[in-house]
Scaffold this motif. Structure first.
Motif, PDB file in Angstrom:
ATOM      1  N   ARG A 187      40.165  17.804  39.423  1.00  0.00           N
ATOM      2  CA  ARG A 187      41.453  17.104  39.510  1.00  0.00           C
ATOM      3  C   ARG A 187      42.587  18.104  39.327  1.00  0.00           C
ATOM      4  O   ARG A 187      42.463  19.081  38.592  1.00  0.00           O
ATOM      5  CB  ARG A 187      41.534  16.010  38.434  1.00  0.00           C
ATOM      6  CG  ARG A 187      40.416  14.965  38.482  1.00  0.00           C
ATOM      7  CD  ARG A 187      40.354  14.165  39.787  1.00  0.00           C
ATOM      8  NE  ARG A 187      41.612  13.559  40.158  1.00  0.00           N
ATOM      9  CZ  ARG A 187      42.070  12.386  39.701  1.00  0.00           C
ATOM     10  NH1 ARG A 187      41.344  11.672  38.857  1.00  0.00           N
ATOM     11  NH2 ARG A 187      43.231  11.927  40.095  1.00  0.00           N
ATOM     12  N   THR A 230      38.792  15.403  46.485  1.00  0.00           N
ATOM     13  CA  THR A 230      39.714  16.417  46.002  1.00  0.00           C
ATOM     14  C   THR A 230      39.069  17.749  46.360  1.00  0.00           C
ATOM     15  O   THR A 230      37.852  17.827  46.584  1.00  0.00           O
ATOM     16  CB  THR A 230      39.941  16.344  44.473  1.00  0.00           C
ATOM     17  OG1 THR A 230      38.689  16.525  43.798  1.00  0.00           O
ATOM     18  CG2 THR A 230      40.565  15.018  44.076  1.00  0.00           C
ATOM     19  N   ASP A 286      46.225  16.389  44.920  1.00  0.00           N
ATOM     20  CA  ASP A 286      45.325  15.352  44.418  1.00  0.00           C
ATOM     21  C   ASP A 286      46.105  14.043  44.470  1.00  0.00           C
ATOM     22  O   ASP A 286      46.906  13.752  43.588  1.00  0.00           O
ATOM     23  CB  ASP A 286      44.918  15.703  42.980  1.00  0.00           C
ATOM     24  CG  ASP A 286      43.974  14.698  42.339  1.00  0.00           C
ATOM     25  OD1 ASP A 286      43.856  13.565  42.840  1.00  0.00           O
ATOM     26  OD2 ASP A 286      43.371  15.067  41.320  1.00  0.00           O
ATOM     27  N   PRO A 335      40.834   8.895  40.716  1.00  0.00           N
ATOM     28  CA  PRO A 335      40.788   9.584  42.009  1.00  0.00           C
ATOM     29  C   PRO A 335      40.798   8.566  43.147  1.00  0.00           C
ATOM     30  O   PRO A 335      40.247   7.470  43.020  1.00  0.00           O
ATOM     31  CB  PRO A 335      39.467  10.351  41.969  1.00  0.00           C
ATOM     32  CG  PRO A 335      38.656   9.708  40.899  1.00  0.00           C
ATOM     33  CD  PRO A 335      39.617   9.083  39.934  1.00  0.00           C
TER      34      PRO A 335
END
Length: 146
Positions: free
Chosen positions: A98, A33, A112, A119
């Motif tokens: 995030r 990310t 994201d 993730p």
């Protein structure tokens, strides 16, 4: 300053954002990310429990800096921490800002892909180069005396 082999695995001086007495903060070469980081212990310890007491105390400052700078630089929604140490054995955390919506960086929107779940660690395509992210974060990081 002592460096273990994991420091170079994560880009060494090219990705270094800040050094502390017991820790380094580096931009993760493969961005998962936007703003993905690594907090790496300076020792050769491969077990979290083997770190000196002073490293645990200093970690509070490191985490506060990470969260404050990520929030002010990227306006992330949350921060996830992963401590896996399977491939790279020395004590380190992966820090993943995030995002619940796309975020702009240098005029380009980044999303994201795992939000709101875990993730997606396999995704790094299309994210900015670690050196560009490191340059931005270095300029925003609080100045520390090591």
């Amino acid at each position: 300053m002592h460096r273990n082999a994991t420091y170079e695995t994560f880009g060494g001086d090219r990705t270094l954002v800040c050094d502390y007495a017991h820790w380094s903060v580096q931009v993760r070469p493969k961005q998962v990310t936007l703003g993905a980081l690594v907090i790496l212990a300076h020792t050769d310890a491969v077990a979290f429990s083997d770190l000196p007491v002073e490293a645990f105390a200093e970690l509070a400052t490191v985490v506060k800096d990470v969260e404050a700078v990520c929030a002010s630089t990227f306006a992330n929604t949350k921060v996830n921490y992963l401590m896996l140490m399977m491939v790279d054995p020395h004590v380190h955390f992966h820090v993943l800002p995030r995002y619940d919506a796309p975020v702009m960086f240098e005029g380009t929107p980044y999303s994201d892909p795992g939000w709101p779940g875990q993730p997606n660690l396999a995704v790094s395509e299309g994210l900015p180069a670690a050196a560009r992210v490191a340059n931005r974060l270095r300029s925003a990081w609080p100045k520390r005396q090591v």
